[in-house]
Design a protein around this motif. Structure first.
Motif, PDB file in Angstrom:
ATOM      1  N   GLN A 210       3.985  68.959  69.048  1.00  0.00           N
ATOM      2  CA  GLN A 210       4.824  68.757  67.861  1.00  0.00           C
ATOM      3  C   GLN A 210       6.312  68.648  68.209  1.00  0.00           C
ATOM      4  N   PHE A 211       6.597  67.791  69.143  1.00  0.00           N
ATOM      5  CA  PHE A 211       7.978  67.476  69.511  1.00  0.00           C
ATOM      6  C   PHE A 211       8.779  67.039  68.289  1.00  0.00           C
ATOM      7  N   CYS A 212       8.128  66.304  67.369  1.00  0.00           N
ATOM      8  CA  CYS A 212       8.840  65.755  66.212  1.00  0.00           C
ATOM      9  C   CYS A 212       9.260  66.822  65.212  1.00  0.00           C
ATOM     10  N   ARG A 213       8.746  68.055  65.327  1.00  0.00           N
ATOM     11  CA  ARG A 213       9.128  69.123  64.397  1.00  0.00           C
ATOM     12  C   ARG A 213      10.314  69.942  64.903  1.00  0.00           C
ATOM     13  N   LEU A 214      10.857  69.604  66.095  1.00  0.00           N
ATOM     14  CA  LEU A 214      11.976  70.354  66.658  1.00  0.00           C
ATOM     15  C   LEU A 214      13.284  70.015  65.946  1.00  0.00           C
ATOM     16  N   ALA A 215      14.254  70.895  66.108  1.00  0.00           N
ATOM     17  CA  ALA A 215      15.612  70.633  65.604  1.00  0.00           C
ATOM     18  C   ALA A 215      16.400  69.901  66.690  1.00  0.00           C
ATOM     19  N   PHE A 216      17.190  68.920  66.262  1.00  0.00           N
ATOM     20  CA  PHE A 216      17.976  68.116  67.203  1.00  0.00           C
ATOM     21  C   PHE A 216      19.420  67.998  66.714  1.00  0.00           C
ATOM     22  N   ASP A 217      20.322  67.827  67.675  1.00  0.00           N
ATOM     23  CA  ASP A 217      21.659  67.323  67.377  1.00  0.00           C
ATOM     24  C   ASP A 217      21.594  65.805  67.526  1.00  0.00           C
ATOM     25  N   LEU A 218      22.177  65.093  66.576  1.00  0.00           N
ATOM     26  CA  LEU A 218      22.270  63.639  66.663  1.00  0.00           C
ATOM     27  C   LEU A 218      23.656  63.285  67.192  1.00  0.00           C
ATOM     28  N   LYS A 219      23.694  62.579  68.330  1.00  0.00           N
ATOM     29  CA  LYS A 219      24.962  62.237  68.970  1.00  0.00           C
ATOM     30  C   LYS A 219      25.060  60.734  69.182  1.00  0.00           C
ATOM     31  N   ASP A 220      26.290  60.221  69.174  1.00  0.00           N
ATOM     32  CA  ASP A 220      26.467  58.825  69.545  1.00  0.00           C
ATOM     33  C   ASP A 220      26.758  58.745  71.041  1.00  0.00           C
ATOM     34  N   ASN A 221      27.009  57.550  71.541  1.00  0.00           N
ATOM     35  CA  ASN A 221      27.122  57.408  72.996  1.00  0.00           C
ATOM     36  C   ASN A 221      28.460  57.909  73.532  1.00  0.00           C
ATOM     37  N   ARG A 222      29.349  58.350  72.635  1.00  0.00           N
ATOM     38  CA  ARG A 222      30.598  58.989  73.066  1.00  0.00           C
ATOM     39  C   ARG A 222      30.451  60.500  73.128  1.00  0.00           C
ATOM     40  N   GLY A 223      29.268  60.993  72.680  1.00  0.00           N
ATOM     41  CA  GLY A 223      29.044  62.432  72.668  1.00  0.00           C
ATOM     42  C   GLY A 223      29.433  63.096  71.362  1.00  0.00           C
ATOM     43  N   ASP A 224      29.923  62.318  70.405  1.00  0.00           N
ATOM     44  CA  ASP A 224      30.289  62.889  69.103  1.00  0.00           C
ATOM     45  C   ASP A 224      29.029  63.302  68.343  1.00  0.00           C
ATOM     46  N   VAL A 225      29.053  64.486  67.742  1.00  0.00           N
ATOM     47  CA  VAL A 225      27.905  64.991  66.986  1.00  0.00           C
ATOM     48  C   VAL A 225      27.963  64.450  65.563  1.00  0.00           C
ATOM     49  N   ILE A 226      26.955  63.680  65.191  1.00  0.00           N
ATOM     50  CA  ILE A 226      26.866  63.096  63.853  1.00  0.00           C
ATOM     51  C   ILE A 226      26.186  64.069  62.893  1.00  0.00           C
ATOM     52  N   ARG A 227      25.171  64.748  63.380  1.00  0.00           N
ATOM     53  CA  ARG A 227      24.477  65.765  62.584  1.00  0.00           C
ATOM     54  C   ARG A 227      23.982  66.838  63.537  1.00  0.00           C
ATOM     55  N   LYS A 228      24.130  68.091  63.132  1.00  0.00           N
ATOM     56  CA  LYS A 228      23.845  69.189  64.047  1.00  0.00           C
ATOM     57  C   LYS A 228      22.598  69.956  63.619  1.00  0.00           C
ATOM     58  N   ALA A 229      21.768  70.310  64.606  1.00  0.00           N
ATOM     59  CA  ALA A 229      20.615  71.208  64.444  1.00  0.00           C
ATOM     60  C   ALA A 229      19.783  70.879  63.209  1.00  0.00           C
ATOM     61  N   SER A 230      19.348  69.636  63.109  1.00  0.00           N
ATOM     62  CA  SER A 230      18.517  69.198  61.980  1.00  0.00           C
ATOM     63  C   SER A 230      17.177  68.674  62.496  1.00  0.00           C
ATOM     64  N   HIS A 231      16.176  68.778  61.653  1.00  0.00           N
ATOM     65  CA  HIS A 231      14.826  68.341  62.024  1.00  0.00           C
ATOM     66  C   HIS A 231      14.689  66.848  61.677  1.00  0.00           C
ATOM     67  N   LEU A 232      15.325  66.024  62.489  1.00  0.00           N
ATOM     68  CA  LEU A 232      15.553  64.628  62.143  1.00  0.00           C
ATOM     69  C   LEU A 232      14.314  63.754  62.265  1.00  0.00           C
ATOM     70  N   LEU A 233      13.277  64.240  62.950  1.00  0.00           N
ATOM     71  CA  LEU A 233      12.034  63.475  63.078  1.00  0.00           C
ATOM     72  C   LEU A 233      10.895  64.099  62.276  1.00  0.00           C
ATOM     73  N   SER A 234      11.198  65.150  61.527  1.00  0.00           N
ATOM     74  CA  SER A 234      10.156  65.859  60.785  1.00  0.00           C
ATOM     75  C   SER A 234       9.982  65.244  59.398  1.00  0.00           C
ATOM     76  N   LEU A 235       8.754  64.888  59.070  1.00  0.00           N
ATOM     77  CA  LEU A 235       8.464  64.239  57.792  1.00  0.00           C
ATOM     78  C   LEU A 235       7.825  65.210  56.810  1.00  0.00           C
ATOM     79  N   LYS A 236       7.963  64.893  55.539  1.00  0.00           N
ATOM     80  CA  LYS A 236       7.244  65.617  54.505  1.00  0.00           C
ATOM     81  C   LYS A 236       5.748  65.343  54.644  1.00  0.00           C
TER      82      LYS A 236
END
Length: 648
Positions: A210-236
């Motif tokens: 269940q890799f998709c249920r983990l929390a992730f930081d979303l970053k761009d290629n400059r390293g800027d954090v767009i969204r922090k510690a969110s379950h971005l691949l987890s679906l309802k």
């Protein structure tokens, strides 16, 4: 109302998960027309394996109602496992099951050989169903699978109503199985390799981490954090209860509930809810649809899908792309909304809403930083709740969700359903003898006679005769119509004789198998060599066009080549250098996505310019980084309207 041009009702199947024998029987009792269960090897839920003896017992129980049992042999099979797989398949066939779900085409070849074995002469062979793990998302794929002998195709969860219709139109004689409820994978099934790459646990081997249920930081290629510690691949979770008729009308034969790792309460509640809805649809479409099994279920509880595990519900892609399918804040079950916090005191708070609470309820809420917190209610006084310990972050105005309803949980304990077959009973006089006849709803008939002189009664006996004949007790039957003919109501028949005749007739009916549709014998197997298969071999097929991949052994490799499929991709598990030293079968593919998703994170966040979203301000490619430092790269393949996840 739907119309049926053939004037023959189309059988519809409610298909339920069976973690084990006990839950399989529960699913049948609560209204399932079929169940799917794993054996002790090669099933896509390794933690839900069962003995052959239990599977045989489940099949015998299900067949009492004309229900079916399908066994999942839907993992890829490594070369050194082929012999054991064949032994398992042979034992599964002898268990009397109705179908086998397949991912690895080596299974097709082995089943063909097993069917031809002398010891299998006269043995009913199971159908072959193409598992969703074979990545079935196009009419071309369904057509190819049908051409090589699969009687059913389990469609990808991501398909829309229009896509299901198109596939049904392309293969109208092939059964289509459609998921209607349960957890959703973010990747197309069979095309997810993230778990193996990151943890050495292959989803194609029943070991998804269940890799998709983990929390992730979303970053761009400059390293800027767009969204922090969110379950971005987890679906309802999917819930199509209110769309069942649309799915059936689109061409679905089987309505599949996900959940072979769920608990008994989930199976009972979800199966009961869908059983009732399906019965309503059939009742409202007389002559158009019918159930594929027999018997009616009665419950001791009122089904409610909000009461069992869910991450919030979605129709997913049934109506096309939509933005309410993800669950960024938590991969856990929130439960049902029950109101909001009105006023807080030192050791308690009250709730604005209409819900009724009980001691022991589990509640949860989201904090201002989108973290889910849960607590248990120790005491209830009207709408004032006294937690075991007051949650520190609870504030007035916060929404509350109940993820454990103690009253409902208690109602789900023990026996909660009973399934019975309707039976008509007729007793009369023929040639000077009492004759008892019975016929159940499956069309099974039996009769017996009372070989004793007729005796006139001093007063009418109709009520007593009916009462004795309808004492069906612990049998699988319930009386529907009981008729008295030929003046038998004026005859004196001892109650003991009536009871003996009733038991005799019931036993004779129970000895007769219920027809559960034509099951091919060894000489008529749909997966035997036939002319259509031979013709297909003359035309080369590009594996990419029909999503053929995951070749893990020489038999699967040979099968694809024999059936004209070029460049079938080798199993990722054989080519991932971090974990494999095995010989490679099939065509090695470089730079293969770890996930191929119809779900698109850019769209979910409102940044799909193609569909009217905002212009992104970040610099792509985007990266997902987990809390342990693992990183993957996102590629937005707009030409195919899909998102791909790559290893770095």
């Amino acid at each position: 109302m739907n119309t049926n041009n053939n004037n023959i009702p189309r059988p519809i199947e409610l298909l339920a998960p069976a973690k084990n024998l006990e839950q399989g029987i529960m699913a049948i009792d609560h209204g399932a027309d079929a169940v799917y269960i794993g054996a002790n090897e090669f099933g896509a839920r390794q933690a839900a394996g069962n003995s052959i003896e239990d599977i045989a017992q489940l099949a015998a129980y299900a067949h009492q109602f004309g229900a079916r049992v399908y066994v999942t042999v839907n993992t890829i099979i490594y070369e050194h496992e082929l012999a054991n797989a064949k032994l398992l398949l042979r034992r599964i066939v002898k268990a009397g099951i109705d179908a086998i779900l397949v991912q690895d085409m080596a299974v097709v070849e082995m089943m063909k050989e097993i069917a031809a074995e002398p010891e299998m002469r006269g043995v009913s062979m199971p159908e072959l169903h193409a598992s969703t793990q074979t990545d079935n998302r196009t009419a071309e794929k369904a057509t190819w699978l049908s051409s090589i002998g699969f009687s059913r195709v389990v469609l990808a969860r991501e398909l829309s109503i229009d896509e299901i219709k198109a596939i049904h139109k392309a293969v109208p004689q092939t059964e289509l199985e459609v998921f209607v409820h349960g957890a959703l994978c973010v990747s197309y099934s069979g095309a997810c390799y993230a778990s193996h790459h990151c943890f050495g646990r292959s989803a194609n081997r029943g070991e998804c981490a269940q890799f998709c249920r983990l929390a992730f930081d979303l970053k761009d290629n400059r390293g800027d954090v767009i969204r922090k510690a969110s379950h971005l691949l987890s679906l309802k979770d999917m819930n199509q209860l209110d769309r069942l008729e649309d799915i059936i009308d689109a061409g679905a034969t089987s309505l599949k509930i996900e959940g072979r790792l769920k608990d008994a309460a989930y199976v009972k509640n979800v199966v009961a809810a869908y059983n009732q809805k399906l019965n309503d649809i059939i009742e409202n479409n007389p002559g158009v649809y019918c159930r594929s099994s027999r018997g009616k279920s009665e419950y001791t509880f009122v089904p409610n899908l909000d009461k069992t595990f869910n991450r919030g519900f979605t129709h997913y892609f049934l109506d096309g792309r939509r933005d309410d399918i993800s669950s960024f804040d938590t991969p856990k079950a929130m439960g049902e909304y029950v109101g909001y916090v009105k006023e807080i005191r030192r050791d308690s708070f009250n709730v604005a809403g209409t819900a009724i609470f009980a001691n022991g309820d589990g509640l949860c809420f989201f904090t201002q930083d989108h973290k889910l917190h849960g607590f248990r209610v120790n005491r209830v006084e009207n709408n004032r709740l006294f937690p075991l310990s007051m949650p520190e972050n609870l504030k007035a105005g916060m929404a509350l969700y109940r993820n454990n309803d103690i009253v409902f949980e208690r109602a789900m304990e023990g026996k909660t359903a009973e399934r019975k077959l309707d039976i008509d009973i007729t007793i009369g006089v023929d040639c000077g003898k009492i004759v008892l006849e019975a016929e159940d709803e499956a069309g099974r008939k039996a009769f017996c006679t009372l070989d004793e002189p007729l005796q006139e009664a001093q007063k009418p006996q109709s009520d007593n005769i009916i009462r004795q004949l309808e004492k069906l007790g612990n049998t699988q039957f319930r009386p529907r119509k009981t008729k008295l003919e030929g003046g038998v109501g004026n005859m004196f028949i001892p109650s003991s004789r009536l009871a003996a005749m009733r038991r005799n007739v019931i036993a004779l009916i129970e000895e007769q198998p219920i027809n559960i549709g034509e099951t091919p014998d060894a000489s008529k197997l749909t997966y035997s060599n036939n002319e259509s298969c031979t013709n297909k071999r003359k035309h080369a097929i590009d594996a990419e066009k029909i999503n053929v991949a995951n070749v893990a052994n020489h038999r699967a490799e040979a099968f694809y080549e024999e059936h004209g499929v070029k460049h079938a991709a080798a199993a990722f598990e054989l080519t991932d250098n971090a974990y494999s030293s095995k010989r490679i079968y099939g065509t090695p593919h470089t730079n293969m996505p770890l996930m191929t998703c119809r779900y698109c994170l850019r769209y979910a966040m409102g940044y799909c310019v193609k569909r009217g979203g905002k212009q992104p301000t970040w610099k792509e490619p985007l990266l997902l980084e987990s809390s342990d430092g693992r990183q993957v790269r996102l590629v937005f393949n707009c030409a195919k309207c899909q998102m791909e996840v790559y290893a770095l």
